[in-house]
Design an enzyme around this catalytic site. Structure first.
Site, short mmCIF file in Angstrom:
data_model
loop_
_atom_site.label_atom_id
_atom_site.label_comp_id
_atom_site.label_asym_id
_atom_site.label_seq_id
_atom_site.Cartn_x
_atom_site.Cartn_y
_atom_site.Cartn_z
N TYR A 161 0.82 -1.23 0.00
CA TYR A 161 0.00 0.00 0.00
C TYR A 161 0.85 1.27 0.00
O TYR A 161 0.33 2.35 -0.23
CB TYR A 161 -0.92 0.02 1.23
CG TYR A 161 -2.38 -0.09 0.88
CD1 TYR A 161 -2.81 -0.90 -0.16
CD2 TYR A 161 -3.34 0.60 1.60
CE1 TYR A 161 -4.15 -1.03 -0.46
CE2 TYR A 161 -4.68 0.48 1.29
CZ TYR A 161 -5.08 -0.34 0.27
OH TYR A 161 -6.41 -0.46 -0.02
N LYS B 107 5.12 -13.87 6.15
CA LYS B 107 5.85 -14.79 5.27
C LYS B 107 7.34 -14.69 5.60
O LYS B 107 8.18 -14.54 4.71
CB LYS B 107 5.61 -14.41 3.80
CG LYS B 107 4.32 -14.92 3.22
CD LYS B 107 4.26 -16.43 3.07
CE LYS B 107 5.06 -16.94 1.89
NZ LYS B 107 4.94 -18.41 1.75
N ASP C 202 0.57 -18.56 4.35
CA ASP C 202 -0.17 -19.55 3.55
C ASP C 202 -0.87 -20.58 4.44
O ASP C 202 -1.97 -21.02 4.16
CB ASP C 202 0.73 -20.24 2.51
CG ASP C 202 2.11 -20.53 3.02
OD1 ASP C 202 3.08 -20.21 2.33
OD2 ASP C 202 2.22 -21.06 4.14
N ASP D 214 -5.20 -8.04 3.25
CA ASP D 214 -6.21 -7.82 2.21
C ASP D 214 -6.81 -9.17 1.80
O ASP D 214 -8.03 -9.37 1.82
CB ASP D 214 -5.51 -7.15 1.01
CG ASP D 214 -6.48 -6.62 -0.01
OD1 ASP D 214 -7.69 -6.66 0.24
OD2 ASP D 214 -6.02 -6.18 -1.08
#
Ligand code: NAD
Length: 445
Positions: free
Chosen positions: A186, A253, A307, A331
């Site tokens: 963003y 991640k 994930d 998001d």
């Protein structure tokens, strides 16, 4: 003080020593929204007024202050996001908004009545109106967040009995997602392949690290800072403690990107230790030292790889309460989590900074339904619940939640839910209009 915003009679909401001071007659900013904003916003106001009246015997009442953005901004100021609107939201400190049109595609102009895009000025070639056609612009939603540094995007996700949901554990879902709103993708540092900046970054990386990036690569820079992470996680932990959630999960991640994603988790643990030491316990310590027994009143801080969390929220939703994420994964996870409990129509939202809280319907403007009194006002109404909770008016918030849950459980729902319920073979579904859903909620408070 303002050109178009009228300040109604009432009490200005104030911040004192980090807490909100809310009088009996607080002034709250109201941004109607484009498209179906004309349908859902008045229904939300009516439901809130009924709940507040009932909860406080008429002693408390909200004074709404309309603020003009989007189509209403263009009509009054000739701009979608006027400076005055931002100044007014700052002045009132709490506001709620409907959805706003964002142009997509390459056309030079967009009509804010019907979302049609064209390569010429007014009138609109689709709806024929002239006063809503404006040159293309950047997202109003992003503009509002950036102008007021609304760094925490909050999305509660819970199941309402009776909503057809694709997941068999949907009734165990009760999450609140805290998504960082200003950094990561963003931040908008996105540079075109072959451009000066992209080539310079590629050359710098080669020079400083010896690593090669293909010369025809576009380059995005994904900043995640300690400052940005700490203020987000601080809010997430405070929310968990206040609302009785058992855990805060830092989602990242870090297995792939140690210094951005991985640091997000590390800084989150650091903040928890430093500022909430007595009231949080890390998952590691819980098992290493405490035999898995959570000390009374403590929230567990854990982290998960992004994930895996998409699997976990489907297979073991009851193990998660508050989830804190950097922007991009936040998001994705917000939309995936809402789908788990039956779709976007009912997802509420808030964008919160240190000075201002802006509550919002999370769906778009659904232009083809504008003015038909047809769509589901649930997202906007649930956003008002969050707003009332933020103001400390929890009794009124609970009345709305009870009324809405009751209306859905009894099958008094708008077309979108009615269609899904009938498809599931449910009997006794009564399809109601947008305002009829408001009535159904009020009747069941
Ligand atoms: P949308 O959410 O407007 O519509 C997607 C689908 O959901 C449509 O079928 C629509 O009819 C349905 N829908 C949306 N809200 C509904 C409701 N309350 N009740 C029942 N059905 C509902 O998304 P879109 O079509 O991609 O976007 C339309 C416009 O809205 C675009 O300009 C987009 O940029 C904007 N938008 C704004 C926001 C926001 O302001 N927060 C969010 C998303 C999209």
């Amino acid at each position: 003080m303002f050109e178009h915003v009228k300040i109604p009679q009432g009490d200005l909401i104030e911040q004192r020593d980090g807490s909100l001071v809310v009088g009996a007659n607080p002034i709250v900013g109201l941004l109607r929204g484009d498209g179906i904003g004309v349908d859902i916003t008045p229904v939300m106001q009516r439901v809130v007024a009924a709940a507040v009246k009932q909860a406080y015997d008429g002693v408390r009442e909200i004074s709404w202050a309309p603020i003009y953005v989007g189509l209403e901004g263009v009509q009054r100021y000739g701009e979608v996001l006027p400076e005055e609107a931002i100044a007014a939201i700052r002045h009132f400190k709490v506001a709620i908004k409907g959805p706003f049109t964002t142009p997509i595609g390459e056309e030079t102009h967009v009509c804010l009545h019907c979302s049609h895009q064209q390569n010429s000025g007014p009138p609109c070639a689709a709806c024929g109106k002239s006063d809503g056609v404006t040159p293309r612009f950047r997202s109003v939603n992003v503009g509002l967040r950036q102008a007021m540094d609304l760094y925490a995007c909050i999305r509660p996700v819970r199941y309402f009995e009776g909503v057809p949901a694709p997941n068999k554990y949907a009734d165990k879902v009760d999450f609140v997602i805290f998504r960082e709103n200003t950094e990561d993708v963003y931040a908008g540092h996105d540079f075109e392949a072959g451009g000066e900046v992209a080539l310079a970054i590629i050359a710098l990386i080669k020079e400083m690290t010896g690593r090669t990036i293909r010369a025809d690569s576009g380059i995005g820079v994904k900043p995640i800072s300690r400052t940005g992470t700490r203020r987000l996680v601080r809010r997430a932990i405070a929310w968990a403690l206040e609302h009785g959630h058992k855990s805060v999960t830092l989602v990242h991640k870090g297995n792939i990107m140690k210094f951005t994603e991985g640091s997000f988790a590390a800084w989150g643990y650091e903040l928890a230790r430093e500022e909430f030491g007595g009231r949080t316990v890390s998952e590691k310590r819980l098992w290493d030292e405490l035999d898995g027994v959570v000390p009374e009143g403590c929230v567990v801080i854990k982290d998960r790889i992004a994930d895996s969390i998409f699997q976990q929220i489907q297979t073991r939703p009851d193990e998660y309460g508050v989830l804190a994420l950097p922007n991009l994964n936040g998001d994705y996870l917000s939309d995936a989590a809402i789908a788990l409990v039956g779709g976007l129509g009912l997802g509420p939202g808030a964008n919160i900074g240190d000075e201002v809280a802006l509550f919002e319907a999370t769906h778009g403007t659904a232009p083809r339904y504008t003015g038909q009194n047809k769509v589901n006002p649930g997202s906007m109404i649930l956003s008002s619940v969050l707003m009332l909770q933020h103001m400390g008016w929890t009794e009124a918030a609970d009345l709305i939640l009870g009324g809405l849950a009751g209306a859905i459980a009894e099958g008094h729902v708008t077309y979108d839910l009615a269609r899904l319920m009938r498809r599931e073979g449910r009997a006794g579904v009564q399809e109601v209009s947008c305002s009829g859903f408001g009535d159904a909620i009020i009747e069941r408070m």
